[in-house]
Structure formats: C-alpha cells, structure tokens
Scaffold this motif. Sequence first.
Motif, PDB file in Angstrom:
ATOM      1  N   GLY A  23       0.815  -1.212   0.000  1.00  0.00           N
ATOM      2  CA  GLY A  23       0.000   0.000   0.000  1.00  0.00           C
ATOM      3  C   GLY A  23       0.845   1.257   0.000  1.00  0.00           C
ATOM      4  O   GLY A  23       0.563   2.225  -0.743  1.00  0.00           O
ATOM      5  N   PHE A  24       1.895   1.258   0.835  1.00  0.00           N
ATOM      6  CA  PHE A  24       2.794   2.415   0.864  1.00  0.00           C
ATOM      7  C   PHE A  24       3.467   2.609  -0.500  1.00  0.00           C
ATOM      8  O   PHE A  24       3.585   3.728  -1.003  1.00  0.00           O
ATOM      9  CB  PHE A  24       3.869   2.234   1.939  1.00  0.00           C
ATOM     10  CG  PHE A  24       3.379   2.423   3.339  1.00  0.00           C
ATOM     11  CD1 PHE A  24       2.441   3.402   3.652  1.00  0.00           C
ATOM     12  CD2 PHE A  24       3.853   1.623   4.369  1.00  0.00           C
ATOM     13  CE1 PHE A  24       1.983   3.582   4.947  1.00  0.00           C
ATOM     14  CE2 PHE A  24       3.405   1.796   5.674  1.00  0.00           C
ATOM     15  CZ  PHE A  24       2.466   2.774   5.958  1.00  0.00           C
ATOM     16  N   ARG A  25       3.935   1.499  -1.097  1.00  0.00           N
ATOM     17  CA  ARG A  25       4.607   1.603  -2.394  1.00  0.00           C
ATOM     18  C   ARG A  25       3.673   2.179  -3.459  1.00  0.00           C
ATOM     19  O   ARG A  25       4.069   3.065  -4.234  1.00  0.00           O
ATOM     20  CB  ARG A  25       5.118   0.228  -2.836  1.00  0.00           C
ATOM     21  CG  ARG A  25       5.774   0.246  -4.199  1.00  0.00           C
ATOM     22  CD  ARG A  25       6.229  -1.151  -4.615  1.00  0.00           C
ATOM     23  NE  ARG A  25       7.459  -1.554  -3.964  1.00  0.00           N
ATOM     24  CZ  ARG A  25       8.667  -1.259  -4.418  1.00  0.00           C
ATOM     25  NH1 ARG A  25       8.821  -0.532  -5.514  1.00  0.00           N
ATOM     26  NH2 ARG A  25       9.742  -1.686  -3.775  1.00  0.00           N
ATOM     27  N   LEU A  52       3.298   5.974  -2.781  1.00  0.00           N
ATOM     28  CA  LEU A  52       4.499   6.771  -3.027  1.00  0.00           C
ATOM     29  C   LEU A  52       4.845   6.825  -4.508  1.00  0.00           C
ATOM     30  O   LEU A  52       5.241   7.871  -5.027  1.00  0.00           O
ATOM     31  CB  LEU A  52       5.683   6.221  -2.229  1.00  0.00           C
ATOM     32  CG  LEU A  52       5.532   6.160  -0.711  1.00  0.00           C
ATOM     33  CD1 LEU A  52       6.836   5.741  -0.055  1.00  0.00           C
ATOM     34  CD2 LEU A  52       5.055   7.477  -0.150  1.00  0.00           C
ATOM     35  N   GLU A  53       4.686   5.708  -5.202  1.00  0.00           N
ATOM     36  CA  GLU A  53       5.063   5.693  -6.604  1.00  0.00           C
ATOM     37  C   GLU A  53       4.010   6.339  -7.502  1.00  0.00           C
ATOM     38  O   GLU A  53       4.233   6.487  -8.700  1.00  0.00           O
ATOM     39  CB  GLU A  53       5.378   4.267  -7.046  1.00  0.00           C
ATOM     40  CG  GLU A  53       6.635   3.740  -6.343  1.00  0.00           C
ATOM     41  CD  GLU A  53       7.237   2.523  -6.988  1.00  0.00           C
ATOM     42  OE1 GLU A  53       6.491   1.768  -7.661  1.00  0.00           O
ATOM     43  OE2 GLU A  53       8.456   2.319  -6.825  1.00  0.00           O
ATOM     44  N   ALA A  69      -2.783   8.190   9.751  1.00  0.00           N
ATOM     45  CA  ALA A  69      -2.662   9.487   9.095  1.00  0.00           C
ATOM     46  C   ALA A  69      -3.242   9.413   7.683  1.00  0.00           C
ATOM     47  O   ALA A  69      -3.258   8.353   7.045  1.00  0.00           O
ATOM     48  CB  ALA A  69      -1.192   9.912   9.026  1.00  0.00           C
ATOM     49  N   GLN A  70      -3.718  10.534   7.199  1.00  0.00           N
ATOM     50  CA  GLN A  70      -4.223  10.615   5.835  1.00  0.00           C
ATOM     51  C   GLN A  70      -3.060  10.477   4.848  1.00  0.00           C
ATOM     52  O   GLN A  70      -1.921  10.855   5.159  1.00  0.00           O
ATOM     53  CB  GLN A  70      -4.939  11.941   5.615  1.00  0.00           C
ATOM     54  CG  GLN A  70      -6.208  12.124   6.439  1.00  0.00           C
ATOM     55  CD  GLN A  70      -7.260  11.101   6.091  1.00  0.00           C
ATOM     56  OE1 GLN A  70      -7.533  10.842   4.916  1.00  0.00           O
ATOM     57  NE2 GLN A  70      -7.862  10.503   7.117  1.00  0.00           N
ATOM     58  N   PRO A  71      -3.312   9.961   3.644  1.00  0.00           N
ATOM     59  CA  PRO A  71      -2.240   9.833   2.653  1.00  0.00           C
ATOM     60  C   PRO A  71      -1.495  11.145   2.405  1.00  0.00           C
ATOM     61  O   PRO A  71      -0.268  11.151   2.266  1.00  0.00           O
ATOM     62  CB  PRO A  71      -2.981   9.373   1.392  1.00  0.00           C
ATOM     63  CG  PRO A  71      -4.163   8.620   1.923  1.00  0.00           C
ATOM     64  CD  PRO A  71      -4.580   9.362   3.158  1.00  0.00           C
ATOM     65  N   GLU A  72      -2.233  12.258   2.375  1.00  0.00           N
ATOM     66  CA  GLU A  72      -1.600  13.552   2.138  1.00  0.00           C
ATOM     67  C   GLU A  72      -0.630  13.912   3.262  1.00  0.00           C
ATOM     68  O   GLU A  72       0.414  14.515   3.026  1.00  0.00           O
ATOM     69  CB  GLU A  72      -2.659  14.650   2.002  1.00  0.00           C
ATOM     70  CG  GLU A  72      -3.572  14.504   0.794  1.00  0.00           C
ATOM     71  CD  GLU A  72      -4.647  13.435   0.975  1.00  0.00           C
ATOM     72  OE1 GLU A  72      -4.865  12.989   2.134  1.00  0.00           O
ATOM     73  OE2 GLU A  72      -5.230  13.019  -0.037  1.00  0.00           O
ATOM     74  N   GLY A  90       4.805  14.588   5.014  1.00  0.00           N
ATOM     75  CA  GLY A  90       5.788  14.259   6.035  1.00  0.00           C
ATOM     76  C   GLY A  90       7.089  13.755   5.427  1.00  0.00           C
ATOM     77  O   GLY A  90       8.176  14.148   5.850  1.00  0.00           O
ATOM     78  N   ILE A  91       6.984  12.898   4.441  1.00  0.00           N
ATOM     79  CA  ILE A  91       8.172  12.379   3.765  1.00  0.00           C
ATOM     80  C   ILE A  91       8.926  13.519   3.081  1.00  0.00           C
ATOM     81  O   ILE A  91      10.158  13.611   3.165  1.00  0.00           O
ATOM     82  CB  ILE A  91       7.788  11.293   2.745  1.00  0.00           C
ATOM     83  CG1 ILE A  91       7.284  10.040   3.481  1.00  0.00           C
ATOM     84  CG2 ILE A  91       8.967  10.947   1.841  1.00  0.00           C
ATOM     85  CD1 ILE A  91       6.690   8.992   2.567  1.00  0.00           C
TER      86      ILE A  91
END
Length: 221
Positions: free
Chosen positions: A16-18, A21-22, A106-109, A114-115
């Motif tokens: 899910g994170f990948r 982010l991509e 946390a929300q995706p945004e 944050g990143i």
Amino acid sequence: MTTVLIADDQPLQRFGFRMLLESQDDMTVVGEAANGAEAARTAAELHPDVVLMDVRMPGLDGIEATRRIVASGGRTRILILTTFDLDEYAYAGLRAGASGFLVKDAQPEELLSGIRAVATGDAVVAPSLTRRLLDAYVHHLPAPTETTGSPDPRLATLTDRESEILRVLGLGWTNTEIAERLHLAESTVKTHVGRILAKTGSRDRVQAVILAYDTKLVKPS
C-alpha cells in the motif's frame, strides 16, 4: 526525486505504501525491508533519502534500526510510524534519532507531506508536541551518560543568545513566538536556529529539543 525505503513486517502494508508513493512524480521506492536488521542493512546499501520505519517488527525492532542508521552518519532520515502520537514508541524513536513520527491512521496527504519535509531536513513533529512527548516519557528510558562537573561540550560554542534560543526551542516555542517574545526578526531567529543545529550537531529541530532536555536547559514540567 526523493528516494524512500519502506520498512514494515506486513507485506500488504508495504504494498500500500509503495502504491501511494510511486503515484507521486517526485518520489520513488528504492527498497523494502521486513524487519529492522534488513532495514539497517538495506539503508547502508542504498542510502535512501527517507526510511519509512515501522516500530514493531520481528527480531530487530524499528527503534534499534533507527539508532543504527543514524549512527552510521549518512544523510538518510527516519520517519517513524506509531499507533498513537503520544506513546513511548514515538518517544523512543525520537531519542534514537528519528526526524519525526506519524500515526498509522494518518491521511495519505499527511504521509506524503511528512516524507517531503523529512527529506528536505525539516522535522515532522510540532515543537509543542515534542515538548509534551518528552515531558510524558523522559523518565521511561535511561538518559544519556552525563559527565559530572563539566558543561556539555555540545553547548560550549553557543553564544548567550543561541543558548537562550535553544532553551525556548526546548519549551516548544515556534520561530514566530521566539521572534515576538524576544523582539527579534523572524529571519534572525531562523539564522540562529540554523547555527544552533550546526554547532550542536543536531540533525533537525526535534533533536535540538531533545538536546535542551539532555543538557538540563529545559526540565520536565
């Protein structure tokens, strides 16, 4: 392009994170890790800008992995993922050298911003929240070894004004509050903060706040 290493023991979570982010034009995932040892080893090999670090992983946990990555002296920044914003894992992560933390819901945004913030050297924790976190958990983990009878060498090169600003950073004041209360231009405050970070070897504002606690410039309320 911001390069990211995802460290999480759950494959579906990493997937899910990948995917998230991509989907961004300015981010790329350079690797994944299923435990802390793998995260530390992969970070040493790939030198990502940011490690998205889960805390609870089998074997070596995310806190110790953070400590090892930071101790290597590289440019990689750590963003810890915790269950609650004021928990002992968040505290331990910051003490280990993480540049911030986010809660897992946390929300995706929020995660993306944050990143980006961590990658550019900013801290992803509000100063006031850092203060509350340290006040709540400063007695739960052993403090760094102190040298009795001599001042902390990290403070030796600070001017009186810089020491004053480091103290109020530890109290959770923002740059705007420092400027207003100390009657300084905000640009001057930013310059002072930058010098404080450089002189003390603090990676970011969060680590400066921890330094203020460790050197007793600020005491738990």
